[in-house]
Design a protein around this motif. Structure first.
Motif, mmCIF file in Angstrom:
data_model
loop_
_atom_site.group_PDB
_atom_site.id
_atom_site.type_symbol
_atom_site.label_atom_id
_atom_site.label_comp_id
_atom_site.label_asym_id
_atom_site.label_seq_id
_atom_site.Cartn_x
_atom_site.Cartn_y
_atom_site.Cartn_z
ATOM 1 N N GLU A 177 -30.288 72.332 52.820
ATOM 2 C CA GLU A 177 -30.941 71.863 51.334
ATOM 3 C C GLU A 177 -32.328 71.296 51.989
ATOM 4 N N LYS A 178 -31.922 69.836 52.455
ATOM 5 C CA LYS A 178 -32.492 68.664 52.616
ATOM 6 C C LYS A 178 -33.999 68.854 53.337
ATOM 7 N N VAL A 185 -30.829 80.951 46.078
ATOM 8 C CA VAL A 185 -31.689 80.238 47.438
ATOM 9 C C VAL A 185 -32.850 81.597 47.622
ATOM 10 N N LEU A 236 -29.120 79.593 54.747
ATOM 11 C CA LEU A 236 -28.284 78.935 53.942
ATOM 12 C C LEU A 236 -28.350 79.726 52.563
ATOM 13 N N LYS A 293 -24.656 81.396 43.344
ATOM 14 C CA LYS A 293 -26.206 80.590 44.313
ATOM 15 C C LYS A 293 -26.802 81.329 45.734
ATOM 16 N N TYR A 351 -34.010 78.776 54.486
ATOM 17 C CA TYR A 351 -33.312 79.576 53.349
ATOM 18 C C TYR A 351 -32.652 81.426 54.137
ATOM 19 N N SER A 377 -36.397 70.686 51.036
ATOM 20 C CA SER A 377 -36.475 69.784 50.343
ATOM 21 C C SER A 377 -37.866 69.131 50.976
#
Length: 857
Positions: free
Chosen positions: A674-675, A709, A693, A705, A690, A678
């Motif tokens: 996720e970091k 994504v 995840l 979820k 992506y 970002s």
């Protein structure tokens, strides 16, 4: 001929009388040959001329003497010398072969033809007398000029000599030049490379290698040219090849400097004057162009090569309409001059004048079965002739039949939308119809586009009235975006009459590509950010060079991005009218840098302001610490101390996440993934954060979820098919029909040949009551040979039973033909039969079963 020989002898004796006296002991043939290869032509003229005067017996002396005169542009003197040489070396094939070339340089075409006939006669009547390997090679070269089959020449002349005399440089030059003449650059390169193993510093072999590399390996070509100059600074062929490269790179001042160096060696070299005519044409200096062309034709008034070069270089600037008259004139000078015919064929095809273009290609192929360019074109024509042709008022679209059935109409609709949008935006009244050809095989696209296989990195190309593109089956690409990009070229090339630098043309197209779909077009990424921040951008005044021989593919891609960023900068800072005005000036012949300065600011300020603009965009991706390249240990792993000091570094975060995934520690990997997203949201490729995840959430069955994504990924990457395939699965499972329609439509922009998006769109549209759209999607799915054809026929029958019972009945029968025990289809057939009877006056007692699910009991 005898009278001419006598007159020539008098002229040669006059030349000899002017030569300084050289003692017999000073005649050193090997040294003189070395001087010739090194470009010391004046010394060769002096030494060889004196040796000829002293009647030195070796035929190499008159050869060197005449050739040195010829190389330095003393064409009449070379002619006199070669006539005398023939008189004293009557049976020399090598002297006659040189005489052929010298006669042509003087415009004596009849004498040149007679010389070839003489060689043919000598070779036939006294073949036994020519056992020297150099003579056999010369006979082979003459045979090629006489029109002999090149393969027979290779097998019967050159190859045997290479075996018996492997240290004869002439044979490697002959094989390489023969291959170059047929555009077989691989064979040419092999021959020259073999020769260079034995003669590593030979300038002629190095030059041949440079020519073989020129079409595909620009960087290596430059290295080969530098090696030529190390051996012979006066090598005209290498200088001309360098001039060609500089003209392509729009480095016209440097090209002029190289031409002056050629003039110092040979002030009458026709090719030199042809390139000067090209430069004058590009400057719109008609008088200088005509003067240069006249100088190029000074000694040979009908030399087709002069006009061929001028036209070819204009065509390489995409100015095909301007190049065609030169090729026509070249063909008029010499109808057998095939290079001009091939170029004319390609130019006409790129202009959309196809009937004449294909006819010319066929003529060249018949005249020379070994010309690879013509062969490729004729073979391509056979393939294109089988394409489906779709037309409307503004477009002719050619596609492979199967693909045309699937997405041909979508392509036409997209092109119409692009035409309306872009011609309105740029104020173009486009009256010409545009031809678009989409190729399912990359090699066919390359031949149509470049005349030769290659160009693997290209998705599409626009010539003005003609667009060629690869099918989505060739590249994983958003074909909507590609066609939009290429049609933008149609607009800008028409506005400028093809008089625009490549960088601006590509820059506008990439910019408009992003405007049409923000997911598409070149985007700022970590590598591009690094290029900007480390000063690897080209100055605007030198942007064209960014497309010439880039160090690697990533630099070429960056050239597209930087070009689009320049366009974006100009539009933001000076408004869209500035771009229109620049295009208008280019159409009137104004140089690009002058046009930019006229409608923005002077160049130095423009470049300074753009650099600040680009750095601002790069810095917006995050501080330097995020993008600093990590310190690594000997194994290539990120140094742990460095990583601890830079916990937010993109590479640290991404590689830590990858390490955790390898260890199946997904809980710890999730926050790092996720970091990573970002820090850099526009990640692409199959192994991006992506994808990782989403896979974690899929394995955990956390569909919502996973969907979030995948949605985030697909909104940022217009070429990404994988997230859309998975989103469609999730949409259909959740019966989210509106989302399914959206994602299926987006997937078709990337992969229009998969049945999955058509099925999703059909079922979703059917449930939403969009029956027409459902029917169309089911019908298209049938063209893709899906495994569940009976079910699709059944669904079509249900949808069509009210509108057209006869067609509905046909679909039911097709379903039952493939699945005879398909109960629901039997029931529907009974209903349709009763309806048919009812229409004839009978009563139907069955209720429709359209709401029943399909069953294969």
């Amino acid at each position: 001929m005898k009278g001419m020989a006598r007159r020539a002898l008098l002229g040669v004796f006059l030349l000899f009388s002017l030569l300084p006296r050289v003692s017999f002991a000073e005649f050193d043939l090997d040294k003189c040959k070395e001087q010739f290869l090194a470009g010391d032509y004046d010394a060769v003229i002096q030494q060889a001329g004196a040796a000829v005067k002293e009647r030195e017996r070796s035929e190499d002396w008159p050869l060197l003497y005449a050739k040195a005169l010829w190389m330095t542009g003393k064409y009449p003197e070379a002619k006199e010398a070669i006539i005398a040489a023939q008189r004293f070396n009557y049976y020399s094939v090598r002297i006659r072969l040189l005489a052929y070339k010298i006669y042509r340089s003087n415009g004596d075409l009849e004498e040149a033809a007679n010389i070839l006939d003489e060689i043919n006669g000598l070779g036939g009547s006294r073949r036994y007398g020519y056992r020297d390997p150099a003579d056999i090679v010369a006979l082979g070269e003459a045979a090629v000029l006489l029109g002999a089959d090149p393969k027979l020449v290779l097998d019967n002349f050159f190859s045997p000599v290479k075996k018996t005399a492997p240290n004869l440089r002439d044979v490697y030059l002959a094989i390489g030049n023969l291959a170059l003449g047929k555009h077989d650059y691989a064979l040419a390169g092999k021959a020259f490379q073999e020769g260079l193993k034995k003669f590593p510093k030979d300038p002629e072999l190095l030059y041949g290698m440079a020519e073989a590399l020129a079409p595909s390996e620009g960087k290596e070509m430059i290295k080969a040219i530098e090696s030529v100059f190390a051996a012979n600074k006066k090598h005209i062929g290498a200088r001309l090849l360098l001039v060609e490269h500089l003209v392509d790179a729009e480095e016209y001042d440097d090209a002029e400097k190289e031409l002056k160096k050629i003039e110092e060696v040979n002030p009458h070299r026709p090719e030199m004057w042809a390139y000067r005519a090209v430069l004058a044409h590009l400057r719109i200096d008609d008088a200088a162009e005509e003067n240069a062309r006249s100088e190029g034709l000074k000694f040979w008034k009908t030399n087709p090569e002069v006009d061929h070069i001028i036209g070819r270089k204009l065509s390489q600037k995409y100015r095909f309409a301007e190049g065609v008259p030169y090729q026509r004139r070249a063909v008029q000078f010499d109808p057998k001059y095939l290079p001009a015919k091939v170029q004319l064929a390609q130019d006409l095809l790129r202009l959309g004048e196809e009937d004449e273009g294909w006819q010319l290609a066929e003529q060249v192929a018949k005249a020379d079965a070994y010309d690879i360019s013509a062969y490729n074109l004729v073979t391509l024509h056979d393939s294109i002739s089988k394409f489906q042709v779709l037309t409307n008022e503004h477009f002719t679209l050619r596609m492979e039949n199967h693909e045309a059935l699937i997405y041909g109409q979508q392509a036409l609709e997209l092109l119409e939308k692009a035409r309306t949008t872009l011609t309105t935006k740029y104020g173009l009244d486009l009256t010409n119809q545009t031809t678009v050809e989409i190729f399912p095989q990359q090699k066919d696209f390359a031949v149509r586009t470049f005349g030769m296989p290659g160009g693997e990195g290209y998705l599409g190309v626009c010539f003005g009235n003609v667009i060629t593109a690869n099918s989505p089956t060739v590249h994983n690409m958003n074909w909507h975006s590609v066609l939009w990009h290429e049609f933008c070229h149609v607009v800008t090339l028409h506005l400028t009459q093809n008089k625009m630098p490549r960088w601006l043309s590509e820059g506008i197209s990439v910019y408009e590509e992003r405007r049409a779909d923000p997911r598409c077009g070149e985007q700022l990424d970590p590598k591009y950010r690094e290029f900007i921040m480390t000063g690897k951008m080209k100055p605007i005044s030198d942007m064209s060079s960014a497309f010439m021989a880039p160090p690697s593919a990533i630099y070429l891609q960056f050239a597209y991005y930087q070009s689009s960023l320049v366009v974006e900068f100009i539009i933001e800072r000076f408004g869209p009218d500035a771009i229109k005005a620049i295009l208008r000036d280019l159409g009137e012949g104004k140089p690009i840098n002058d046009a930019l300065a006229a409608h923005t600011v002077e160049m130095s300020k423009l470049e300074k302001d753009f650099e600040a603009f680009a750095k601002g965009a790069a810095e917006a991706m995050g501080p330097n610490l995020v993008w600093d390249k990590p310190k690594r240990d000997d194994d290539g792993n990120i140094d742990s101390t460095w990583a601890a000091l830079h916990p937010d570094n993109y590479w640290v975060v991404s590689e830590r996440a990858g390490d955790l995934l390898e260890k199946h520690q997904s809980d710890e990997a999730i926050p790092l993934l996720e970091k990573s997203i970002s820090i850099y949201p526009r990640q692409s490729g199959g192994d991006n954060a992506y994808a990782s995840l989403a896979q974690i959430y899929r394995e955990r069955k956390e569909s919502e979820k996973e969907r979030q994504v995948l949605n985030q990924w697909s909104r940022l990457d217009g070429d990404a098919g994988d997230p859309l395939f998975r989103l469609i699965e999730l949409d259909m499972a959740a019966r989210d029909d509106k989302a399914a329609l959206k994602h299926a439509t987006e997937l078709l922009e990337v992969n229009p040949l998969s049945p999955i998006p058509y099925r999703a769109r059909a079922e979703a549209a059917e449930r939403l009551g969009h029956e027409k759209e459902a029917v169309g999607s089911y019908q298209t799915e049938l063209q893709l040979d899906p495994p569940d054809r009976p079910d699709i026929h059944y669904r079509l029958a249900r949808l069509l039973q009210k509108e057209n019972a006869a067609i509905a009945k046909r679909h039911v029968l097709l379903a039952l033909e493939e699945a005879p025990r398909f109960r629901a289809a039997h029931e529907l057939l009974l209903q349709l039969t009763n309806v048919s009877k009812n229409s004839s006056g009978e009563t139907s007692t069955k209720n429709p079963a359209a709401s029943k699910p399909a069953s294969f009991e």
